[in-house]
Design an enzyme around this catalytic site. Structure first.
Site, PDB file in Angstrom:
ATOM      1  CB  CYS C 120      -0.909   0.024   1.234  1.00 15.47           C
ATOM      2  SG  CYS C 120      -2.553  -0.649   0.919  1.00 15.47           S
ATOM      3  CB  CYS C 186       9.645 -27.203  20.679  1.00 17.94           C
ATOM      4  SG  CYS C 186      11.383 -27.246  21.160  1.00 17.94           S
ATOM      5  CG  HIS C 187       6.364 -24.976  19.409  1.00 16.77           C
ATOM      6  ND1 HIS C 187       6.302 -24.303  20.610  1.00 16.77           N
ATOM      7  CD2 HIS C 187       7.465 -24.501  18.766  1.00 16.77           C
ATOM      8  CE1 HIS C 187       7.318 -23.427  20.666  1.00 16.77           C
ATOM      9  NE2 HIS C 187       8.033 -23.545  19.571  1.00 16.77           N
ATOM     10  CB  CYS C 228      12.048 -20.804  16.743  1.00 18.77           C
ATOM     11  SG  CYS C 228      10.807 -20.750  18.041  1.00 18.77           S
TER      12      CYS C 228
END
Lengths: 159, 109, 267
Positions: C120, C186-187, C228
């Protein structure tokens, strides 16, 4: 923690420097970064600089602190002093110290009777697990103190 | 660093004698003077807001002296009694002498 | 699990301690929990959550305020502000925070909110693009996404977005770095377990840009990705790279239904 003993030995000397230089303001100038930390004695010296020969009493202060801080960068603290907050009888100030930070002084909070309530909150940095000490000065000259330990967790996934 | 930006919460109206909670925030790195520049190894000089004052109709109600242990983007909350209509003025004083301020109106009725 | 621990010890930088399940809590997390999806909010300490709970205690709102100001600021040769075309952000941006990243035909790939803002600026406002992680871009992104706060994340992953979603998914499950760990290790495998002194979350993205106590400021989702990736000793991609935007879409879908929380507060 083994570490804390080591720091205590180091900082004992610095506490003397602080006392020699006569107060809190000097602490920041004399201490080295990182390796340095304040000490219970430095806090005592700083308190003495503020209140002179008076003996702080226990009571009247409520310290709200986490037992374990998730991050030492941002530890919330709320302090409340039991006081009627009238022109005749009010809490003038609360001084906050952290005894194992590079400099012991955290903040001095100044109230007036127009506050209506001697209660305030802020957020502070704690370099490691340590005691947070609050000292309240009342309008009649009496001084109160309270202390709480905050465990600071280090490490994990920085990112 | 961009000019610090304050954010303040004060009730717009209150009853006489009411104890109001006031919350304040301001953007500021609160450079502690303890950190070293990763590239040069030089100590980064301290640069913090060292004084916060809240006045009402020109009279100081509350103030705080901040040391480097106060967190970045400092938060301070406290109380004030509503006595009359008027203006709260909040000021933050930087180590470099700059003063940042914000005002808020209170109507007591 | 054992393999991760061993890899970590071998690399000796990061001590990974995968303790048993740390939380067997029965807490009702309200909107922060949708089925088995849990916002990072539910893994944060009480004090950290309470900072997020109040817009006058949440320091990230300072960035949102700045975004609001920039929204109304005319910049660039076209003499326009965001508001010149989009008027009231509360109306025009109500959904954006819940549906981005999206497929962008002219480029033939996905774009996220940061990239849409800069498009934009360069194409419509004839203004300079903001740098990634600049105060301005973080503020505007936080402001725009904040307009969708409370709306469930609902990204489009079919049609032309499908191949990019697949790439993001592949990235998520791909082991990388000296520690040879994927996002999932990990997640997904260890959400709710401790990694040293910290509680691992599901790694949901619904609160970004987020105020991290560690950063002591607001940061982007791509900054978090880079962190990470560095932690597993992999070379991070650039913020705004196709890899990270694809991953962003996969993560948004993984957290589908969780409410937009921007600006969240996390450790």
């Amino acid at each position: 923690m083994n570490e804390s003993k080591h720091y205590r030995d180091v900082s004992r000397r610095q506490a003397l420097i602080v006392v020699g230089a006569g107060g809190l303001a000097a602490a920041g100038l004399t201490l080295l970064p990182q390796a340095a930390s304040a000490d219970a004695a430095a806090v005592d010296a700083a308190i003495k600089g503020l209140i002179g020969g008076k003996t702080p009493q226990a009571g009247r202060i409520t310290l709200d602190l986490p037992q374990i801080a998730e991050n030492g960068n941002t530890v919330p603290i709320t302090v409340e002093v039991d006081s009627p907050m009238t022109e005749q009888d009010y809490c003038k100030a609360v001084h906050i110290f952290a005894d194992k930070n590079p400099q012991p002084g955290v903040a001095s909070i100044n109230f007036t009777p127009a506050c209506g309530k001697a209660k305030a909150s802020t957020r502070m940095r704690l370099a490691k697990t340590q005691n947070v000490v609050a000292v309240a000065e009342m309008s009649d000259g009496s001084v109160y103190t309270a202390k709480a330990e905050v465990k600071v967790t280090i490490g994990g996934c920085g990112g | 660093m961009a000019k610090p930006k304050p954010r303040v919460k004060v009730p717009k109206t209150a009853a006489k004698g009411e104890v109001l909670e006031i919350k304040t925030l301001i953007t500021h790195k609160m450079e502690s003077g303890q950190r070293k520049d990763k590239k040069t190894g030089e100590k980064i000089p301290q640069k913090i807001i060292n004084k916060f004052v809240c006045a009402f109709n020109g009279k100081e109600v509350f103030s705080a002296d901040w040391h480097p242990a106060i967190s970045a983007n400092p938060f301070m909350s406290f109380y004030a009694v509503a006595t009359e209509s008027g203006t709260f003025e909040f000021t933050w004083t930087d180590d470099d002498g700059s003063v940042y301020s914000k005002t808020a109106q209170l109507t007591v009725g | 699990m054992r393999r991760i621990a061993l890899a970590a010890v071998a690399a000796s930088g990061l001590t990974v301690m995968l303790a048993g399940t740390a939380l067997s809590d029965e807490t009702d997390w309200g909107a922060y929990e949708v089925g088995d999806k849990r916002s990072g909010y539910t893994y944060a300490a009480t004090e950290t959550r309470s900072i997020q709970d109040d817009d006058f205690e949440n320091p990230a709102m300072l960035w949102v305020d700045t975004g609001q100001e920039l929204w109304d600021t005319v910049e660039g040769e076209a003499g326009k502000a965001c508001a010149s075309c989009h008027d009231d952000a509360a109306v025009s941006m109500a959904e954006v925070g819940a549906i981005y990243p999206v497929y962008y035909e002219p480029r033939g790939k996905l774009i996220n909110i940061e990239q849409r803002i800069n498009l934009c600026r360069t194409e419509n406002m004839k203004a300079k693009a903001w740098k990634w992680e600049s105060r301005e871009l973080l503020s505007m992104t936080a402001f725009v996404r904040n307009q969708a706060r409370g709306r469930p994340v609902a990204v489009k992953i079919d049609g032309p977005a499908a191949p990019f979603y697949e790439k993001g998914k592949e990235f998520y499950y791909q082991r990388r770095g000296q520690l040879d760990m994927a996002c999932k290790n990990c997640h997904e495998d260890n959400a709710g377990n401790m990694i040293r002194a910290n509680l691992l979350s599901q790694g949901q993205s619904n609160g970004f840009p987020t105020y991290r106590l560690k950063w002591q400021k607001v940061g982007s989702l791509h900054r978090r990705f880079r962190g990470c990736n560095s932690q597993v000793r992999a070379t991070p991609y650039k913020a705004g790279s196709d890899e990270y935007v694809n991953l962003e879409l996969f993560l948004a879908d993984r957290g589908r239904g969780l409410p937009v929380e921007t600006p969240a507060v996390r450790n």
